[in-house]
Design a protein around this motif. Structure first.
Motif, PDB file in Angstrom:
ATOM      1  N   LEU A   1      -6.839   6.618 -33.360  1.00 19.73           N
ATOM      2  CA  LEU A   1      -7.242   7.855 -32.731  1.00 19.73           C
ATOM      3  C   LEU A   1      -6.618   9.170 -33.085  1.00 19.73           C
ATOM      4  O   LEU A   1      -6.877  10.169 -32.362  1.00 19.73           O
ATOM      5  N   PHE A   2      -5.988   9.392 -33.956  1.00 23.27           N
ATOM      6  CA  PHE A   2      -5.366  10.613 -34.471  1.00 23.27           C
ATOM      7  C   PHE A   2      -6.269  11.196 -35.560  1.00 23.27           C
ATOM      8  O   PHE A   2      -6.785  10.343 -36.086  1.00 23.27           O
ATOM      9  N   TYR A   3      -5.872  12.548 -35.632  1.00 25.83           N
ATOM     10  CA  TYR A   3      -6.616  13.281 -36.575  1.00 25.83           C
ATOM     11  C   TYR A   3      -6.475  12.489 -38.051  1.00 25.83           C
ATOM     12  O   TYR A   3      -5.447  12.425 -38.404  1.00 25.83           O
ATOM     13  N   GLY A   4      -7.565  12.526 -38.583  1.00 28.72           N
ATOM     14  CA  GLY A   4      -7.408  11.813 -40.122  1.00 28.72           C
ATOM     15  C   GLY A   4      -7.593  10.523 -40.225  1.00 28.72           C
ATOM     16  O   GLY A   4      -7.849   9.848 -41.347  1.00 28.72           O
ATOM     17  N   GLN A   5      -7.638   9.926 -39.094  1.00 30.03           N
ATOM     18  CA  GLN A   5      -7.718   8.400 -38.986  1.00 30.03           C
ATOM     19  C   GLN A   5      -9.116   7.787 -38.684  1.00 30.03           C
ATOM     20  O   GLN A   5      -9.749   8.676 -38.138  1.00 30.03           O
ATOM     21  N   THR A   6      -9.314   6.445 -39.045  1.00 24.72           N
ATOM     22  CA  THR A   6     -10.832   6.301 -38.812  1.00 24.72           C
ATOM     23  C   THR A   6     -10.575   5.203 -37.567  1.00 24.72           C
ATOM     24  O   THR A   6      -9.967   4.069 -37.670  1.00 24.72           O
ATOM     25  N   PRO A   7     -11.072   5.533 -36.551  1.00 22.31           N
ATOM     26  CA  PRO A   7     -10.862   4.501 -35.104  1.00 22.31           C
ATOM     27  C   PRO A   7     -11.592   3.348 -35.489  1.00 22.31           C
ATOM     28  O   PRO A   7     -12.760   3.118 -36.195  1.00 22.31           O
ATOM     29  N   GLY A   8     -10.886   2.210 -34.922  1.00 31.06           N
ATOM     30  CA  GLY A   8     -11.172   0.922 -35.127  1.00 31.06           C
ATOM     31  C   GLY A   8     -10.492  -0.133 -34.268  1.00 31.06           C
ATOM     32  O   GLY A   8      -9.613   0.514 -33.874  1.00 31.06           O
ATOM     33  N   PHE A   9     -10.720  -1.310 -34.372  1.00 26.77           N
ATOM     34  CA  PHE A   9     -10.062  -2.351 -33.768  1.00 26.77           C
ATOM     35  C   PHE A   9      -9.391  -3.370 -34.693  1.00 26.77           C
ATOM     36  O   PHE A   9      -9.173  -4.325 -34.233  1.00 26.77           O
ATOM     37  N   GLY A  10      -9.228  -2.836 -35.725  1.00 26.52           N
ATOM     38  CA  GLY A  10      -8.601  -3.813 -37.148  1.00 26.52           C
ATOM     39  C   GLY A  10      -7.112  -4.130 -36.574  1.00 26.52           C
ATOM     40  O   GLY A  10      -6.649  -4.962 -37.048  1.00 26.52           O
ATOM     41  N   CYS A  11      -6.565  -3.578 -35.704  1.00 24.54           N
ATOM     42  CA  CYS A  11      -5.007  -3.651 -35.332  1.00 24.54           C
ATOM     43  C   CYS A  11      -4.811  -4.871 -34.791  1.00 24.54           C
ATOM     44  O   CYS A  11      -4.054  -5.590 -34.811  1.00 24.54           O
ATOM     45  N   PHE A  12      -6.018  -5.455 -34.073  1.00 18.45           N
ATOM     46  CA  PHE A  12      -5.734  -6.775 -33.495  1.00 18.45           C
ATOM     47  C   PHE A  12      -5.480  -8.138 -34.621  1.00 18.45           C
ATOM     48  O   PHE A  12      -5.290  -9.070 -34.120  1.00 18.45           O
ATOM     49  N   VAL A  13      -5.565  -7.668 -35.947  1.00 18.91           N
ATOM     50  CA  VAL A  13      -5.218  -8.985 -36.512  1.00 18.91           C
ATOM     51  C   VAL A  13      -3.813  -8.685 -37.244  1.00 18.91           C
ATOM     52  O   VAL A  13      -3.290  -9.637 -37.883  1.00 18.91           O
ATOM     53  N   TYR A  14      -3.173  -7.690 -36.543  1.00 23.64           N
ATOM     54  CA  TYR A  14      -1.822  -7.732 -37.291  1.00 23.64           C
ATOM     55  C   TYR A  14      -0.715  -8.073 -36.078  1.00 23.64           C
ATOM     56  O   TYR A  14      -0.945  -7.523 -34.883  1.00 23.64           O
ATOM     57  N   TYR A  15       0.265  -8.798 -36.431  1.00 25.10           N
ATOM     58  CA  TYR A  15       1.251  -9.325 -35.508  1.00 25.10           C
ATOM     59  C   TYR A  15       2.009  -8.252 -34.989  1.00 25.10           C
ATOM     60  O   TYR A  15       2.342  -8.081 -33.623  1.00 25.10           O
ATOM     61  N   THR A  16       2.193  -6.954 -35.898  1.00 20.29           N
ATOM     62  CA  THR A  16       2.999  -5.949 -35.276  1.00 20.29           C
ATOM     63  C   THR A  16       2.176  -5.338 -34.243  1.00 20.29           C
ATOM     64  O   THR A  16       2.833  -4.937 -33.075  1.00 20.29           O
ATOM     65  N   SER A  17       1.022  -5.148 -34.129  1.00 21.77           N
ATOM     66  CA  SER A  17       0.087  -4.350 -33.203  1.00 21.77           C
ATOM     67  C   SER A  17       0.363  -5.125 -31.756  1.00 21.77           C
ATOM     68  O   SER A  17       0.551  -4.768 -30.872  1.00 21.77           O
ATOM     69  N   LEU A  18       0.074  -6.661 -32.017  1.00 22.73           N
ATOM     70  CA  LEU A  18      -0.054  -7.527 -30.932  1.00 22.73           C
ATOM     71  C   LEU A  18       1.262  -7.571 -30.111  1.00 22.73           C
ATOM     72  O   LEU A  18       1.345  -7.565 -28.881  1.00 22.73           O
TER      73      LEU A  18
END
Length: 228
Positions: free
Chosen positions: A29-46
């Motif tokens: 959600l910051f400038y230059g990034q592509t918003p999405g929900f791909g973070c849910f696949v990463y252990y780090t994010s969870l």
């Protein structure tokens, strides 16, 4: 241990602010990034999401204590879950810095996001446990339960990888040690077993720390003592 709840509240407010920044960054959600929900696949994010949720509950409970003029005391909210979460996020720190070190060299906001999610928030969360949580709470079996959520994560990633189509363009296996295509299930099993042992070893180190108390410059250790 620091039992001043005003200090605890300030510390936890700082943690939640930094952690929220990391969560927002995870969703692109910051400038230059592509918003999405791909973070849910990463252990780090969870693991960071879990830390934020647990800390928010502890933060609210700290405010309630202060409102009751209970200025002195240590954390008594979700103590067993907070212990497990401490181990979960500590392993995030260990894996990132000692196994996935190449991830450190991203660019732009992603670098700051990596630093927050892999280094800053993990260390702040662990320090919160060390500095503010009451001792003699953790049970002998708690270290053995710490790998449960990570194992569920691994199982979900493997099941997801097995059912995704071969031409799927997104991330299938977010970490090399989960890549069945390269390691095979036996190779992944060996890596997971190693990481589970790391989980349990770190958890028992923190378990024994939980049984240590310093009073009047004297160190005491007991496996049976409980706080009333």
């Amino acid at each position: 241990m620091i039992n001043n709840r005003i200090t605890q509240l300030v510390y936890r407010t700082i943690f939640l602010t930094i952690s929220l920044f990391g969560i927002i960054e995870s969703f692109g959600l910051f400038y230059g990034q592509t918003p999405g929900f791909g973070c849910f696949v990463y252990y780090t994010s969870l693991s960071n999401f879990l830390c934020f949720g647990v800390m928010m509950a502890v933060w609210i409970k700290t405010i309630k204590h202060i409102n009751k003029n209970e200025i002195r005391g240590n954390n008594d909210c979700l103590v067993h879950l907070k212990f497990s979460t401490t181990i979960i996020i500590l392993v995030t720190f260990v894996v990132y810095n000692f196994i996935l070190t190449d991830s450190m060299f991203g660019e732009g906001w992603n670098t700051l996001g990596n630093m927050i999610k892999h280094i800053i928030c993990p260390l702040l969360f662990v320090l919160d446990y060390i500095l503010f949580d009451a001792h003699y709470i953790v049970k002998w079996y708690d270290p053995l339960l710490c790998p449960v959520l990570p194992i569920i994560y691994v199982a979900s990633i493997l099941i997801r990888g097995a059912i995704l189509p071969n031409d799927y363009a997104g991330v299938v296996y977010p970490y090399f040690f989960l890549d069945v295509n390269k390691l095979g299930y036996s190779g992944v099993f060996i890596w997971v077993l190693i990481l589970v042992l790391v989980f349990v070893a770190i958890a028992f180190i923190l378990f024994f720390y939980d049984k240590i108390e310093i009073k009047e410059k004297k160190i005491s250790f007991s496996l049976k003592k409980k706080i009333n």
